[in-house]
Enzyme design. Structure first.
Site, short mmCIF file in Angstrom:
data_model
loop_
_atom_site.label_atom_id
_atom_site.label_comp_id
_atom_site.label_asym_id
_atom_site.label_seq_id
_atom_site.Cartn_x
_atom_site.Cartn_y
_atom_site.Cartn_z
CG ASP A 154 39.39 -26.11 8.67
OD1 ASP A 154 39.36 -24.87 8.65
OD2 ASP A 154 38.39 -26.82 8.46
CD GLU A 186 38.06 -30.43 17.37
OE1 GLU A 186 38.34 -29.95 16.27
OE2 GLU A 186 37.59 -29.75 18.30
CB CYS A 223 23.03 -10.17 5.81
SG CYS A 223 22.47 -11.82 5.43
CD GLN A 273 33.33 -25.59 7.19
OE1 GLN A 273 32.74 -24.51 7.04
NE2 GLN A 273 34.63 -25.68 7.39
CE1 TYR A 278 43.97 -25.31 15.67
CE2 TYR A 278 45.28 -25.99 13.77
CZ TYR A 278 45.16 -25.30 14.96
OH TYR A 278 46.23 -24.58 15.43
CB CYS A 327 37.01 -19.49 8.73
SG CYS A 327 37.64 -19.65 10.40
CB CYS A 350 19.45 -8.74 10.60
SG CYS A 350 20.00 -10.40 11.02
CB CYS A 383 16.89 -16.21 8.40
SG CYS A 383 18.54 -15.96 7.77
N1 SAH Z 1 38.07 -29.26 9.91
C1 SAH Z 1 36.80 -29.27 10.57
C2 SAH Z 1 36.70 -28.25 11.73
C3 SAH Z 1 37.21 -26.88 11.47
S1 SAH Z 1 36.72 -25.68 12.66
C4 SAH Z 1 35.68 -29.05 9.60
O1 SAH Z 1 35.89 -28.57 8.50
O2 SAH Z 1 34.54 -29.38 9.93
C5 SAH Z 1 38.05 -25.61 13.75
C6 SAH Z 1 38.07 -26.72 14.74
O3 SAH Z 1 39.24 -26.54 15.56
C7 SAH Z 1 36.91 -26.78 15.72
O4 SAH Z 1 36.38 -28.08 15.70
C8 SAH Z 1 37.55 -26.47 17.11
O5 SAH Z 1 36.94 -27.17 18.15
C9 SAH Z 1 38.95 -26.92 16.89
N2 SAH Z 1 40.01 -26.29 17.72
C10 SAH Z 1 40.04 -25.05 18.24
N3 SAH Z 1 41.24 -24.81 18.82
C11 SAH Z 1 41.97 -25.94 18.68
C12 SAH Z 1 43.30 -26.32 19.08
N4 SAH Z 1 44.09 -25.48 19.73
N5 SAH Z 1 43.72 -27.54 18.74
C13 SAH Z 1 42.94 -28.41 18.07
N6 SAH Z 1 41.67 -28.11 17.70
C14 SAH Z 1 41.20 -26.90 17.99
#
Ligand code: SAH
Length: 480
Positions: free
Chosen positions: A388, A334, A80, A284, A313, A415, A77, A161
């Site tokens: 983020d 976002e 993992c 998340q 983000y 991440c 798979c 899973c």
């Molecule tokens: N902070 C949030 C999301 C993090 S994931 C949490 O913890 O839930 C990253 C996010 O960035 C996603 O929602 C994605 O849609 C957004 N994203 C991707 N590229 C972007 C950009 N250029 N500007 C703003 N947001 C963006």
């Protein structure tokens, strides 16, 4: 050394993708499923000049860190990569991965960095609140579901899973059962024919609410009422939807959602904040660790109540609303419009009034705001900026704007530690230094990890001067 040669080799290291690395005659071999500390018999599959790839044929002497994995499909798979490695050793691997990237890509001396120990889970199984199961047809014509094998789209049949919740299996049994009984076809990626592509399941760990979204290559699902009748017998069922994806692509979801039963979203909590989550929103996947991750981001932001914070983000406003509890004002940015709709609504249902959200690219919104303010004779202001970003990290235009704005602190939630290291290098070559850094294991048994980093402004007087300047500017304007 050449293709098909077999060797016994001791595994001395692990690559970022989790492959074991062993050396034969000075040449590094990357061996999937071989663990650090193992001695394995391996067969060479492909040779490059400096290194090669081999297949693990047999474990000759197991590593002291080799454990019995919960899932029988862990080798095939693609979900993992390191389930057979003890959890403690997984955590060490992830911590080293983050530090390795900070050193190699960021050029930081990691011995001098204020690194805190990685945050792991007490029980690293059944932690995922979301799963997307591909639906296909096997050679005998039966409908199958499970997970894709590594690097392919071949479905490994497995409805149970070890990372997901147990209700997944119950839901899949119902969906597949009805498909078989009523002759509803599975989508075929090669021909683009067939109807059911994926089943998305989400589970609210705190609320126990369940979402099922059936992704179809069409407008209608025959016998939709039969699906609804069976699925609503499951306790906690809250949302049953269809997602329409008519494109011949490996992107899972289309843009359009039809409600079949209940409501379009489920609700879940992280800490005291509740969030409404739709089929298309980013949320998340590991709620237990997310609480720890956001708490850490909040701790690093060190808010006293009168700060202006930007959360770039921001997705559905998850971190923004966490921060808003302690800040004067939070601005979230976002790219996905539906996510911002969710974010605004999440603020309302939590009674949070000091958060404002903008749709657009972080690298457009913040620089535009900065320029507009500059034209008006003001300096765009932030005490703390939280970012983020997705795996590709931050755009350099955004990093430039952060450097111009000179917030006292930047909290970087990442991440992908490779792009984290790249971006930190840019910020730390100018005015910032890393004052805290910590990995949080959100994705147990995979090679991925989150990391949070606090950057502090090395010129603490920069902001004071700015606010004095703004005050003076105001006075000048008033006098005029
Ligand atoms: N902070 C949030 C999301 C993090 S994931 C949490 O913890 O839930 C990253 C996010 O960035 C996603 O929602 C994605 O849609 C957004 N994203 C991707 N590229 C972007 C950009 N250029 N500007 C703003 N947001 C963006």
């Amino acid at each position: 050394m050449k293709k098909n040669d077999e060797f016994n080799v001791k595994i001395e290291d692990m690559a970022v993708g989790g492959e074991g690395i062993g050396k034969v005659a000075g040449i590094a071999l990357f061996i999937k499923d071989a663990l650090i500390g193992d001695t394995v018999r391996a067969k060479v599959m492909k040779m490059k000049k400096q290194y090669g790839f081999a297949r693990m044929m047999e474990v000759i002497e197991p590593s002291p860190w080799r454990v019995e994995p919960k899932c029988q499909f862990h080798r095939q798979c693609g979900g993992c990569q390191i389930q057979a490695l003890s959890y403690e050793k997984q955590l060490e691997f992830k911590q080293n991965k983050v530090l390795g990237n900070l050193q190699r890509i960021g050029g930081f001396d990691v011995d001098k960095l204020p690194v805190e120990p990685i945050v792991g889970m007490d029980d690293p199984y059944h932690y995922r609140n979301k799963a997307q199961f591909p639906i296909g047809t096997d050679k005998e014509g039966h409908i199958v579901t499970g997970f894709y094998a590594g690097r392919t789209h071949q479905i490994i049949p497995n409805r149970d899973c070890a990372l997901g919740v147990s209700v997944n299996e119950q839901i899949l049994d119902i969906v597949i059962g009805i498909m078989e009984e009523k002759g509803i076809t599975a989508y075929d990626e090669e021909t683009g024919k067939g109807l059911v592509r994926h089943v998305l399941i989400r589970y609210g760990f705190t609320t126990k609410e369940i979402m099922v979204c059936i992704i179809i290559n069409g407008k209608k699902l025959p016998y939709a009422d039969v699906f609804v009748e069976a699925l609503t017998k499951i306790e906690g069922m809250t949302s049953i939807t269809l997602n329409h994806n008519l494109k011949q692509t490996n992107v899972i979801m289309g843009d359009e959602i039809t409600l079949l039963w209940g409501q379009e979203y489920i609700t879940d909590y992280i800490g005291d904040i509740k969030y409404q989550i739709s089929p298309l929103s980013f949320y998340q996947v590991n709620p237990v660790q997310t609480k720890k991750l956001y708490s850490l981001a909040l701790e690093y932001a060190d808010l006293k109540g009168d700060e202006t914070v930007w959360d770039l983000y921001c997705g559905i406003g998850t971190i923004s609303l966490f921060l808003a509890q302690k800040a004067k004002k939070v601005y979230g940015v976002e790219i996905i419009p539906q996510a911002i709709e969710n974010a605004k609504n999440n603020a309302v249902i939590n009674g949070i009034e000091n958060a404002e959200f903008f749709v657009g690219k972080a690298e457009d919104i913040l620089p535009d705001f900065y320029e507009k303010e500059a034209k008006a004779g003001r300096k765009a202001y932030a005490d703390v900026i939280v970012v983020d970003p997705p795996r590709k990290g931050c755009d350099s235009i955004l990093l430039d704007t952060i450097l111009k704005m000179q917030p006292e602190r930047v909290v970087y939630v990442s991440c992908d530690s490779a792009t984290l290291a790249r971006d930190l290098k840019i910020l730390c070559e100018k005015d910032y230094e890393i004052t805290r850094v910590r990995a949080v294991d959100q994705f147990c048994h995979t090679t991925h990890t989150e990391a949070v980093c606090l950057l502090s402004n090395r010129k603490p007087d920069a902001r004071v001067k700015i606010s004095v300047e703004t005050e003076e500017l105001k006075k000048v304007k008033e006098e005029k």
